[in-house]
Design a protein around this motif. Structure first.
Motif, PDB file in Angstrom:
ATOM      1  N   PHE A  39       0.830  -1.197   0.000  1.00 30.52           N
ATOM      2  CA  PHE A  39       0.000   0.000   0.000  1.00 30.52           C
ATOM      3  C   PHE A  39       0.871   1.256   0.000  1.00 30.52           C
ATOM      4  O   PHE A  39       0.638   2.197  -0.770  1.00 30.52           O
ATOM      5  N   MET A  40       1.888   1.272   0.870  1.00 35.45           N
ATOM      6  CA  MET A  40       2.763   2.440   0.963  1.00 35.45           C
ATOM      7  C   MET A  40       3.538   2.648  -0.335  1.00 35.45           C
ATOM      8  O   MET A  40       3.746   3.779  -0.762  1.00 35.45           O
ATOM      9  N   ARG A  41       3.943   1.568  -0.956  1.00 32.57           N
ATOM     10  CA  ARG A  41       4.661   1.673  -2.224  1.00 32.57           C
ATOM     11  C   ARG A  41       3.765   2.313  -3.284  1.00 32.57           C
ATOM     12  O   ARG A  41       4.206   3.167  -4.059  1.00 32.57           O
ATOM     13  N   GLY A  42       2.505   1.912  -3.317  1.00 35.77           N
ATOM     14  CA  GLY A  42       1.556   2.514  -4.253  1.00 35.77           C
ATOM     15  C   GLY A  42       1.346   3.993  -3.990  1.00 35.77           C
ATOM     16  O   GLY A  42       1.270   4.800  -4.923  1.00 35.77           O
ATOM     17  N   GLN A  43       1.253   4.361  -2.714  1.00 38.57           N
ATOM     18  CA  GLN A  43       1.086   5.767  -2.357  1.00 38.57           C
ATOM     19  C   GLN A  43       2.330   6.576  -2.712  1.00 38.57           C
ATOM     20  O   GLN A  43       2.235   7.719  -3.147  1.00 38.57           O
ATOM     21  N   LEU A  44       3.519   5.963  -2.533  1.00 35.96           N
ATOM     22  CA  LEU A  44       4.761   6.640  -2.926  1.00 35.96           C
ATOM     23  C   LEU A  44       4.774   6.900  -4.431  1.00 35.96           C
ATOM     24  O   LEU A  44       5.200   7.957  -4.881  1.00 35.96           O
ATOM     25  N   ALA A  45       4.308   5.907  -5.208  1.00 39.53           N
ATOM     26  CA  ALA A  45       4.288   6.054  -6.666  1.00 39.53           C
ATOM     27  C   ALA A  45       3.395   7.221  -7.074  1.00 39.53           C
ATOM     28  O   ALA A  45       3.699   7.927  -8.043  1.00 39.53           O
ATOM     29  N   LYS A  46       2.311   7.441  -6.342  1.00 41.76           N
ATOM     30  CA  LYS A  46       1.400   8.543  -6.661  1.00 41.76           C
ATOM     31  C   LYS A  46       1.967   9.899  -6.262  1.00 41.76           C
ATOM     32  O   LYS A  46       1.744  10.894  -6.955  1.00 41.76           O
ATOM     33  N   SER A  47       2.686   9.935  -5.135  1.00 46.07           N
ATOM     34  CA  SER A  47       3.131  11.225  -4.615  1.00 46.07           C
ATOM     35  C   SER A  47       4.520  11.650  -5.086  1.00 46.07           C
ATOM     36  O   SER A  47       4.803  12.838  -5.168  1.00 46.07           O
ATOM     37  N   ASN A  67      11.475   4.414 -11.039  1.00 45.96           N
ATOM     38  CA  ASN A  67      11.025   3.176 -10.396  1.00 45.96           C
ATOM     39  C   ASN A  67      10.591   3.529  -8.980  1.00 45.96           C
ATOM     40  O   ASN A  67      11.236   4.327  -8.313  1.00 45.96           O
ATOM     41  N   THR A  68       9.529   2.885  -8.517  1.00 44.48           N
ATOM     42  CA  THR A  68       9.142   3.053  -7.122  1.00 44.48           C
ATOM     43  C   THR A  68       9.804   1.937  -6.334  1.00 44.48           C
ATOM     44  O   THR A  68       9.619   0.765  -6.653  1.00 44.48           O
ATOM     45  N   PRO A  69      10.595   2.276  -5.323  1.00 42.06           N
ATOM     46  CA  PRO A  69      11.371   1.244  -4.624  1.00 42.06           C
ATOM     47  C   PRO A  69      10.508   0.284  -3.815  1.00 42.06           C
ATOM     48  O   PRO A  69       9.461   0.654  -3.285  1.00 42.06           O
ATOM     49  N   GLU A  70      10.980  -0.957  -3.746  1.00 41.70           N
ATOM     50  CA  GLU A  70      10.381  -1.953  -2.868  1.00 41.70           C
ATOM     51  C   GLU A  70      10.892  -1.661  -1.460  1.00 41.70           C
ATOM     52  O   GLU A  70      12.088  -1.499  -1.249  1.00 41.70           O
ATOM     53  N   LEU A  71       9.982  -1.622  -0.483  1.00 43.66           N
ATOM     54  CA  LEU A  71      10.330  -1.187   0.868  1.00 43.66           C
ATOM     55  C   LEU A  71      10.693  -2.360   1.769  1.00 43.66           C
ATOM     56  O   LEU A  71       9.974  -3.346   1.841  1.00 43.66           O
TER      57      LEU A  71
END
Length: 129
Positions: A76-84, A89-93
């Motif tokens: 969920f946080m990764r998806g929110q990071l991608a939006k903001s 690339n959006t990193p895997e946490l």
């Protein structure tokens, strides 16, 4: 891009800021301690992975529960990071418990205790003379 380049440092700070906000405002998991803070974030130069160092004020059980809650909320946080944050690339946490604050508090307490013992010993020497 070097690991400690200006761009990477800026990305680390931005990801840390966004994750702190997400953890404190967006995530409603009861396992996550309200006194959880993001101490540091290290995003890999290729932007595929990020190590998120967290600190939890509480006992060991609370820390384990918080870590489990954050790991389950990572997608969920990764998806929110991608939006903001607009990154290639959006990193895997990956969440890691940071014990440095607790370690620092314990060291300060030990130093304080040693100083108190030294001052008590000096007072005893002066009284005996």
């Amino acid at each position: 891009m070097r690991k400690n380049s200006i761009k990477n440092t800026r990305i680390n700070g931005e990801v840390q800021r966004e994750l702190s906000m997400l953890i404190n405002r967006e995530i409603k998991d009861p396992r996550i301690n309200p006194l959880t803070s993001v101490v540091a974030v290290e995003v890999a130069p290729d932007l595929k992975h990020a190590k998120v160092y967290i600190s939890v004020l509480g006992d060991e059980e609370s820390q384990k529960n918080t870590l489990a809650g954050l790991r389950s909320a990572a997608p969920f946080m990764r998806g929110q990071l991608a939006k903001s944050i607009n990154l290639r690339n959006t990193p895997e946490l990956t969440f890691i418990m940071d014990q440095s604050i607790e370690y620092g508090v314990n060291m300060s307490k030990l130093i304080h205790d040693v100083n108190k013992d030294l001052s008590n010993n000096e007072e005893l020497k002066e009284d005996s003379e």
